[in-house]
Design an enzyme around this catalytic site. Structure first.
Site, mmCIF file in Angstrom:
data_model
loop_
_atom_site.group_PDB
_atom_site.id
_atom_site.type_symbol
_atom_site.label_atom_id
_atom_site.label_comp_id
_atom_site.label_asym_id
_atom_site.label_seq_id
_atom_site.Cartn_x
_atom_site.Cartn_y
_atom_site.Cartn_z
ATOM 1 N N LYS A 143 1.000 -1.220 -0.082
ATOM 2 C CA LYS A 143 0.003 -0.185 0.009
ATOM 3 C C LYS A 143 1.001 1.264 -0.015
ATOM 4 C CE LYS A 143 -3.673 -2.455 2.469
ATOM 5 N NZ LYS A 143 -4.262 -3.011 3.426
ATOM 6 N N GLN A 177 -4.280 -1.775 9.709
ATOM 7 C CA GLN A 177 -4.403 -2.849 9.080
ATOM 8 C C GLN A 177 -4.862 -4.166 10.093
ATOM 9 O OE1 GLN A 177 -3.244 -3.885 5.867
ATOM 10 N NE2 GLN A 177 -4.035 -5.662 6.128
ATOM 11 N N ASP A 212 -10.910 2.955 4.683
ATOM 12 C CA ASP A 212 -11.299 1.348 4.646
ATOM 13 C C ASP A 212 -12.757 1.228 4.482
ATOM 14 O OD1 ASP A 212 -9.322 -0.362 4.028
ATOM 15 O OD2 ASP A 212 -8.738 -0.528 6.049
#
Ligand code: NAD
Length: 310
Positions: free
Chosen positions: A71, A115, A138
């Site tokens: 990412k 994460q 997200d």
């Protein structure tokens, strides 16, 4: 090499008179990154702020580390700012909440991700609720899940958004199609079922959401025009479960030890690709399908920061 594979399957499918198309996530995601890089240049030319994405990684999980590093690399390629915050596995919930609070108040950070999975001693829900919904690229915060459900502009979880983008770019027909989603997680299966039933393209499907308690799953799949397999069981979807001409999206990623690989492992999807592909109109490979699209979708969400703010 997917081109070559496409040609091989086309040749096999000539009898069916309908070429099978491999939905190439690698190529499509590279194109998306190029488009985003152009937009970054435009933003700079207009003297506007370039999006800055931060990622928090707790612990040393190998797969998570790989994903987060990828990412950060994507951010660099596109021209976004990026910050990686690595915290040790023994980080307490309070310490992580403090780090999140800091990001919520940091004006330079436009969006960030935590994460997953987190170490067992940390309550994931508590963490997701602490993320400022305006920075929740997200799309996991309930406020953003609610907006997504109502089809309002918001951040959409990266994997389903990546799949939708892939369907859109390959112009896969979805209207009125029977779609079976296997798996009902908050990050993949459930949002996927919502997006595909929405009143727009790609959507307007009749969606059946299957899970571990579903009865007659094979029979349900045989009636599907589109199958999205997101359960995490290698090779679960077999040829006898797939109708001729179906579109099959393989979300599954399972790491299997493989000493012949430089990485020491290989990735397996939820679909028995070689047996299923010849029956399909469209299919995603693993690797090179949904995985890269998920990464691209996170970059798209990060760019959305500029649109949702306006
Ligand atoms: P999860 O473990 O949270 O959920 C799995 C779901 O599958 C559950 O809802 C469960 O009910 C269902 N399920 C399990 N066994 C089943 C069975 N026998 N029949 C029917 N349903 C069954 O998983 P997740 O986080 O949604 O991830 C699913 C898979 O997708 C994993 O392999 C994961 O690694 C992969 N994944 C890939 C990407 C990507 O970018 N390609 C992103 C996220 C997850």
């Amino acid at each position: 090499w997917w081109k070559k594979r496409n040609d091989e399957y086309d040749a096999r499918n000539a009898l069916r008179n309908e070429p099978m198309v491999v939905l190439d996530g690698k190529e499509t995601s590279a194109k998306i990154r190029q488009e985003l890089a152009l937009k970054v240049k435009e933003l700079k030319a207009q003297g506007r702020k370039v999006p800055h994405l931060a990622a928090i990684l707790v612990g040393e999980d190998g797969a998570s580390r790989t994903y987060v590093n990828a990412k950060v690399r994507d951010c660099e390629e596109v021209g976004f700012g990026s910050t990686l915050i690595k915290l040790p596995a023994e980080t307490t919930e309070a310490e992580l909440l403090k780090a999140i609070g800091k990001l919520n108040h940091d004006e330079d950070i436009d969006g960030y991700i935590v994460q997953l999975p987190l170490p067992k001693h940390i309550d994931e829900t508590k963490i997701l609720l602490a993320v400022d919904p305006r920075k929740d690229v997200d799309g996991f915060h309930p406020q953003n899940v609610g907006k997504m459900t109502l089809n309002l502009p918001t951040y959409i979880p990266a994997t389903p958004q990546g799949i939708v983008e892939l369907l859109r770019r390959y112009e896969v027909p979805t209207e009125g199609k029977n779609c079976v989603v296997i798996g009902r997680s908050n990050i993949v299966g459930s949002p996927m079922s919502i997006l595909l039933s929405q009143h727009n393209y790609p959507g307007n499907c009749t969606v059946t959401l299957c899970h571990s308690r579903t009865r007659d799953l094979e029979e349900i799949c045989r009636n599907a025009d589109i199958i999205v397999a997101a359960l995490g069981r290698p090779g679960f979807v077999t040829a006898d479960m797939v109708k001729e001409g179906a579109c099959v999206i393989d979300v599954g990623i399972t790491r299997i030890d493989d000493s012949s690989k430089k990485s020491g492992f290989r990735l397996l999807g939820d679909v028995d690709f070689d047996a299923v592909a010849p029956k399909c109109s469209f299919i995603t490979p693993v690797p090179g399908g949904v995985g890269p699209m998920t990464r691209a979708a996170l970059m798209m969400n990060t760019m959305k920061v500029t649109e949702l703010e306006d």
